[in-house]
Design a protein around this motif. Structure first.
Motif, mmCIF file in Angstrom:
data_model
loop_
_atom_site.group_PDB
_atom_site.id
_atom_site.type_symbol
_atom_site.label_atom_id
_atom_site.label_comp_id
_atom_site.label_asym_id
_atom_site.label_seq_id
_atom_site.Cartn_x
_atom_site.Cartn_y
_atom_site.Cartn_z
ATOM 1 N N GLU A 36 -38.284 -6.781 20.083
ATOM 2 C CA GLU A 36 -37.108 -5.857 19.424
ATOM 3 C C GLU A 36 -36.515 -5.135 20.690
ATOM 4 O O GLU A 36 -35.102 -5.062 20.756
ATOM 5 N N ILE A 56 -43.088 1.254 13.972
ATOM 6 C CA ILE A 56 -44.159 0.785 13.720
ATOM 7 C C ILE A 56 -45.278 0.683 14.621
ATOM 8 O O ILE A 56 -46.468 0.284 14.250
ATOM 9 N N SER A 57 -45.136 1.354 15.707
ATOM 10 C CA SER A 57 -46.320 1.503 16.764
ATOM 11 C C SER A 57 -47.105 2.799 16.370
ATOM 12 O O SER A 57 -48.343 2.807 16.849
ATOM 13 N N PRO A 66 -47.544 -5.196 16.065
ATOM 14 C CA PRO A 66 -46.539 -4.331 16.156
ATOM 15 C C PRO A 66 -46.051 -3.996 17.570
ATOM 16 O O PRO A 66 -44.919 -4.126 17.837
ATOM 17 N N ASN A 79 -36.768 -1.784 11.970
ATOM 18 C CA ASN A 79 -37.239 -0.586 12.594
ATOM 19 C C ASN A 79 -35.823 0.304 12.949
ATOM 20 O O ASN A 79 -35.061 -0.227 13.780
ATOM 21 N N PRO A 139 -47.266 1.239 9.474
ATOM 22 C CA PRO A 139 -47.983 -0.014 9.023
ATOM 23 C C PRO A 139 -48.667 0.463 7.771
ATOM 24 O O PRO A 139 -48.924 -0.739 7.025
ATOM 25 N N ALA A 143 -44.039 -7.125 18.133
ATOM 26 C CA ALA A 143 -42.596 -6.856 17.527
ATOM 27 C C ALA A 143 -41.695 -5.814 18.401
ATOM 28 O O ALA A 143 -40.758 -6.131 18.819
ATOM 29 N N LYS A 144 -42.458 -4.987 19.356
ATOM 30 C CA LYS A 144 -42.015 -4.043 20.258
ATOM 31 C C LYS A 144 -41.304 -4.792 21.265
ATOM 32 O O LYS A 144 -40.230 -4.435 21.635
#
Lengths: 327, 327
Positions: A82, B69-70, A75, B96, B75, A78-79
């Motif tokens: 993103e 999702i953090s 995640p 997201n 998750p 992903a952050k």
């Protein structure tokens, strides 16, 4: 369902006027606008977003294929991806391909079908589908054949983990390997072992089959139950280290006095557990960010200085490794 | 790029034979097969998966739109949904949408375009797009108007959090609300306050603006720096509780002796932090699983017994709330 033709009939206008209205593409008079809105309402017409979107070649979508989002490392990656891509007007869609990337093909289909601008993945699908014409960047588990990749300096990381634990007085080390076949991650494990051999420290190589917390707990219980009496553990990830710590607590052994342990990743959680986890830091956020920059450059035909980016790692001392001079 | 027509010409076969071969749809002789394969190789032809896939109406894709999702809660919810849907041959793609679901429209476009079988989301997009013809189930933040939803019994949860903290001797409570406008989550906060009023316990309502760990840390620092002298904190999530605990440690105050704190969610991390977090358990995994079952039933036209599913919550006693008789 009503069609554009029916809406045009109802509104008493041409189909092309209705199309222009729906696609917001070209002039439509206020009067026509009103008529169309009434017709749409009356017929309960839903514009087919699908057909519309396909007209634009790229829809500013980037696919992100990861093996496991229950490991906070991903995640965070992903952050990083993103936040950069959002700035550039892209959306990221995440697919969970698992450790065995069994569902990869389905995700690739969806992404190609959506005319995605690119794919960031932990698995190099181009090895299996070399003809797929889509920009791709491999993260974390970059192979020799990958064209574009972002990864950590795993060799230095593996060596550093072993060095830290040896300098803290390790005599009998369990070196745990994650369930991976990616070369560069295995390099981490191999580098730890090479260092222990150099320093003539006893060790045993153990192979974890999972990244799932509960599975790892079971493995840890077995490892700790047998009579090896390890005084040190090199874990392949912080998640592994945490599962081991949990089992060591259960056995009422003291960390780091009786068993010391070093993690890998430095996920946020590591600083909050008890005892706080000493670990090798690699930046998941940075990895995602660099991969996003790379995919953006490829997708927009910009010059690329470096097609493979290796990120540095460093040791973060917390409480699970014995301090020098305190033994 | 080569076209099917060019491949047909190169292979000396009809376009329809080549089409049948590529779509794996209908008879193609071994001889023709060989010729086509050679032609494809020579021309470096890539079949357009996009056009092919659009022929099948539903592509067994379910979209999962989550705010963050953090926060490990999500998750875990994704895991519950994914494990069920995988069994049924569906793939889950995660988007997201953030707390303000600003990118929701783009994700909806992609999912409609991919002929997704359904969407599970924390935000009821049908309020804004009532005509979208796609099965949808709202999770966690279910509103009155949502047709299908899975959520926790937030009212009982909020009340329970307040009850636990009052019975442990709270005199001056900070009740922190998360940055949400979803009715049912606000109910949690309101139920805590209603209980404190009933029991005539002093409290102050505080409003957090974020679910981001570092942002919450800043808020916690400010709250703890002023002179209110709270002896108890009701946090809107475990992530909030952890950020507060971090700041309480920094002030060298003892938990739970000087300040007690209760979380909400019971994310896995809660049992590993120090001190281990007392919290209200709601099952993210179960929520995802129930939502997946519901979307599957809608997508496959099966009878639905219950369109809104409320999941029970319970208190998990750990170390951040004072034990009765130990004060």
């Amino acid at each position: 369902m009503a069609t554009i033709k029916q809406v045009a009939l109802e509104a008493g206008l041409s189909k092309s006027t209705v199309s222009r209205f729906i696609a917001q593409n070209g002039y439509v008079s206020d009067e026509a606008r009103k008529k169309i809105e009434e017709a749409i309402k009356k017929l309960n017409f839903t514009p087919n977003l699908s057909a519309q979107s396909l007209k634009t070649k790229k829809n500013q979508l980037v696919g992100l294929l990861l093996p496991d989002i229950s490991n906070p490392f991903f995640p965070m990656l992903a952050k990083g991806a993103e936040e950069f891509l959002k700035e550039k007007g892209y959306r990221v869609m995440l697919g969970n391909i698992g450790e065995n990337h069994q569902s990869e093909h389905d995700y690739l289909k969806v992404l190609l079908q959506s005319n995605a601008a690119g794919i960031i993945s932990t698995h190099d699908f181009k090895e299996e589908f070399p003809d797929l014409d889509i920009p791709s960047v491999i993260v974390d588990r970059v192979g020799h054949k990958s064209n574009y990749g972002v990864f950590s300096d795993n060799e230095s990381g593996g060596r550093l983990a072993a060095k830290v634990i040896v300098e803290a007085g390790a005599k009998n080390v369990a070196v745990v390997s994650g369930p991976l076949n990616a070369t560069n991650i295995n390099n981490r494990f191999k580098a730890s072992i090479a260092y222990l051999k150099e320093k003539k420290v006893d060790f045993k190589a153990l192979y974890s089959q999972s990244y799932d917390f509960e599975e790892i707990q079971k493995e840890a219980r077995e490892v700790l139950a047998n009579k090896e009496n390890f005084d040190s553990i090199i874990a392949p990830s912080d998640i592994h280290a945490m599962a081991y710590i949990h089992e060591i607590h259960r056995l009422d052994k003291k960390i780091p006095e009786e068993i010391q342990i070093i993690g890998y990743d430095d996920i946020q959680m590591s600083q909050f557990i008890y005892p706080a986890l000493s670990t090798i830091h690699q930046s998941a956020y940075q990895m995602g960010l660099e991969a996003a920059q790379l995919i953006y450059k490829i997708a927009t035909d910009q010059p690329i200085e470096k097609s493979k980016i290796e990120l540095p790692v460093h040791y973060v001392a917390r409480e699970t490794i014995r301090q020098k001079g305190k033994e």
